[in-house]
Design a protein around this motif. Sequence first.
Motif, PDB file in Angstrom:
ATOM      1  N   UNK A  31       4.054 -31.871   1.694  1.00 50.73           N
ATOM      2  CA  UNK A  31       2.820 -32.582   2.020  1.00 50.73           C
ATOM      3  C   UNK A  31       1.960 -31.788   2.994  1.00 50.73           C
ATOM      4  N   UNK A  32       2.600 -31.169   3.974  1.00 47.93           N
ATOM      5  CA  UNK A  32       1.841 -30.358   4.932  1.00 47.93           C
ATOM      6  C   UNK A  32       1.117 -29.211   4.240  1.00 47.93           C
ATOM      7  N   UNK A  33       1.809 -28.525   3.314  1.00 53.73           N
ATOM      8  CA  UNK A  33       1.184 -27.407   2.603  1.00 53.73           C
ATOM      9  C   UNK A  33       0.063 -27.903   1.686  1.00 53.73           C
ATOM     10  N   UNK A  34       0.292 -29.018   1.015  1.00 53.90           N
ATOM     11  CA  UNK A  34      -0.716 -29.523   0.082  1.00 53.90           C
ATOM     12  C   UNK A  34      -1.963 -29.990   0.829  1.00 53.90           C
ATOM     13  N   UNK A  35      -1.776 -30.707   1.947  1.00 56.41           N
ATOM     14  CA  UNK A  35      -2.939 -31.158   2.712  1.00 56.41           C
ATOM     15  C   UNK A  35      -3.686 -29.975   3.305  1.00 56.41           C
ATOM     16  N   UNK A  36      -2.946 -28.949   3.723  1.00 58.92           N
ATOM     17  CA  UNK A  36      -3.584 -27.745   4.263  1.00 58.92           C
ATOM     18  C   UNK A  36      -4.387 -27.037   3.188  1.00 58.92           C
ATOM     19  N   UNK A  37      -3.833 -26.967   1.959  1.00 55.66           N
ATOM     20  CA  UNK A  37      -4.545 -26.312   0.853  1.00 55.66           C
ATOM     21  C   UNK A  37      -5.813 -27.083   0.492  1.00 55.66           C
ATOM     22  N   UNK A  38      -5.715 -28.422   0.440  1.00 59.49           N
ATOM     23  CA  UNK A  38      -6.906 -29.224   0.123  1.00 59.49           C
ATOM     24  C   UNK A  38      -7.960 -29.118   1.219  1.00 59.49           C
ATOM     25  N   UNK A  39      -7.556 -29.013   2.452  1.00 59.96           N
ATOM     26  CA  UNK A  39      -8.498 -28.950   3.558  1.00 59.96           C
ATOM     27  C   UNK A  39      -9.317 -27.660   3.526  1.00 59.96           C
ATOM     28  N   UNK A  40      -8.663 -26.549   3.104  1.00 61.76           N
ATOM     29  CA  UNK A  40      -9.336 -25.253   3.163  1.00 61.76           C
ATOM     30  C   UNK A  40      -9.800 -24.734   1.803  1.00 61.76           C
ATOM     31  N   UNK A  41      -9.517 -25.469   0.731  1.00 64.10           N
ATOM     32  CA  UNK A  41      -9.951 -25.026  -0.597  1.00 64.10           C
ATOM     33  C   UNK A  41     -11.469 -25.204  -0.751  1.00 64.10           C
ATOM     34  N   UNK A  42     -12.090 -24.270  -1.466  1.00 59.83           N
ATOM     35  CA  UNK A  42     -13.521 -24.378  -1.734  1.00 59.83           C
ATOM     36  C   UNK A  42     -13.784 -25.489  -2.752  1.00 59.83           C
ATOM     37  N   UNK A  45     -14.796 -27.420  -5.942  1.00 60.47           N
ATOM     38  CA  UNK A  45     -14.813 -27.076  -7.349  1.00 60.47           C
ATOM     39  C   UNK A  45     -13.771 -26.058  -7.761  1.00 60.47           C
ATOM     40  N   UNK A  46     -12.769 -25.781  -6.929  1.00 60.96           N
ATOM     41  CA  UNK A  46     -11.723 -24.798  -7.260  1.00 60.96           C
ATOM     42  C   UNK A  46     -10.419 -25.520  -7.584  1.00 60.96           C
ATOM     43  N   UNK A  47      -9.382 -24.759  -7.838  1.00 61.24           N
ATOM     44  CA  UNK A  47      -8.079 -25.314  -8.222  1.00 61.24           C
ATOM     45  C   UNK A  47      -7.062 -25.108  -7.095  1.00 61.24           C
ATOM     46  N   UNK A  48      -6.134 -26.057  -7.018  1.00 60.98           N
ATOM     47  CA  UNK A  48      -4.945 -25.923  -6.164  1.00 60.98           C
ATOM     48  C   UNK A  48      -3.735 -25.967  -7.086  1.00 60.98           C
ATOM     49  N   UNK A  49      -2.980 -24.883  -7.101  1.00 57.65           N
ATOM     50  CA  UNK A  49      -1.833 -24.769  -8.008  1.00 57.65           C
ATOM     51  C   UNK A  49      -0.537 -24.885  -7.222  1.00 57.65           C
ATOM     52  N   UNK A  50       0.398 -25.617  -7.746  1.00 56.70           N
ATOM     53  CA  UNK A  50       1.747 -25.726  -7.198  1.00 56.70           C
ATOM     54  C   UNK A  50       2.708 -25.188  -8.233  1.00 56.70           C
ATOM     55  N   UNK A  51       3.436 -24.129  -7.865  1.00 59.79           N
ATOM     56  CA  UNK A  51       4.312 -23.417  -8.812  1.00 59.79           C
ATOM     57  C   UNK A  51       5.746 -23.512  -8.296  1.00 59.79           C
ATOM     58  N   UNK A  65      -4.357 -21.869  -3.212  1.00 59.36           N
ATOM     59  CA  UNK A  65      -5.715 -22.412  -3.249  1.00 59.36           C
ATOM     60  C   UNK A  65      -6.717 -21.265  -3.110  1.00 59.36           C
ATOM     61  N   UNK A  66      -7.924 -21.511  -3.593  1.00 59.99           N
ATOM     62  CA  UNK A  66      -8.999 -20.537  -3.474  1.00 59.99           C
ATOM     63  C   UNK A  66      -9.789 -20.852  -2.202  1.00 59.99           C
ATOM     64  N   UNK A  67      -9.821 -19.896  -1.282  1.00 58.68           N
ATOM     65  CA  UNK A  67     -10.512 -20.110  -0.019  1.00 58.68           C
ATOM     66  C   UNK A  67     -10.763 -18.804   0.691  1.00 58.68           C
TER      67      UNK A  67
END
Length: 461
Positions: free
Chosen positions: A356-367, A369-375, A389-391
């Motif tokens: 959750x910490x990584x996902x919230x951090x990725x959403x906070x800093x992602x540009x 209209x971009x994608x957040x991928x979890x692999x 994430x793209x940022x």
Amino acid sequence: MTLTARLTVLYTLVSATVLLGLGALVAWSTSAHFVELDRDYLQDKAQLIQRTVDETPDPVELSAKLNDLLNSHHGLFIAISRGDELLFGSKTIIFPNDFDTSGAMNQPKDWVDGELQLRGISTEISKVAGSRDTASSTKPTRLKVALDTQHHAHFMQVLRDQLIVYVLAATLLSGFLGWWAARSGLAPLRIMKERALKVTAHKLDQRMPIEAVPVEMADLASSLNTMLERLELDFSKLTDFSSDIAHELRTPISNLLTQTQVSLSQGRDPDTYREILASNAEEFQRLARMVSDMLFLAKTDHGIQLPNRENVALEDEVVSLLDFYDAVAEEKQVRMQLVGSATVAGDRLMIRRAVSNLLSNALRHAHHGTDVELIIDSQHDGISLCVMNTGDQINASDLPRLFDRFYRVDKARSHTSPDGTGLGLAITKSIMLAHGGSALASSTSGSVRFCLKFPYRPAVL
């Protein structure tokens, strides 16, 4: 006792033992050599007397020859007897009663007669010609030869005195040399002590001189340097943590104080008070989260045990979190995707919190209209879960410190979201360490990746 004193005493005792043993060996060998010389001398005189007796049938002539022999050899005593009858000899010395058996040819006997120190032998010889025929004529004729060893005793006494003086002097000299060698050998320890005394809370850059110490102490110096490096690093982190926590707590407390003072400055309508209280509640929630996170990290510093260890399907936890953050992603027009699946052994709530910490951090800093991928991927060295994430690209110098407490890439500490406390990534790292794994970060042009590495663990039955 100091180490120098202990080494000096030990070296002195060893040296004294060796010297005493050597002195005793010299004295014993010299004494044994004198005994051997005297034995050969007495045997030679006994053989000479035997030839004289055999070659001189006349008793008077024999007595004259034996007297000449005694006069020409100072300190030599002769007695020829048959039973209790003394056929020839001087009565100035008394031979011991057991001399006939103990003073054999091969082993001289020592005894003291007044001021004389004597050594003699006894042997059986042929019958003396012209001796009187008495009741003891059937008994064997014995020759007793003795030698005054006063000169040998005097030499041995002088030798012993000299050996004692030499042993004492050599022991004292060995003790001094041992003290000097111990003091010189331990000099590097004194240098290390002086360096250690210079270490203070504000001066942790002192290091032990590895090149200037013997090989035996190089490992100790290296270990101390490693310890000082850890102390310097930990003290630096503690200093930064103290500064960071003061800064982080100052902002919400300042907001609460300002809003409270403004609200008290004049009367307000109920709706205004509700807004102020709602704003204050948000700050209190932020403070509560920060204190809770700090308490969790304080526990991890002393090592934490997993509360519940079970099989955790990573894809199920990620799907639940994607549903939870769906509204946030939709607001920023960010698309979230999950690829892969795997099962790890650990605590479900702690793993969920780390992801959750990584996902919230990725959403906070992602540009937008971009994608957040979890692999999720199973590799030869374990299982990884990566969030991409793209940022904005993160500098390479900042990557190693991203998991430090309160560390932000933004030096101005501007908060893009009121939800962040600066402890999320530090908590994630602590959770992974508790699971025996690790947390890594990397950044390339336009892409940021955070990965959780789980080791292979046997499944929980």
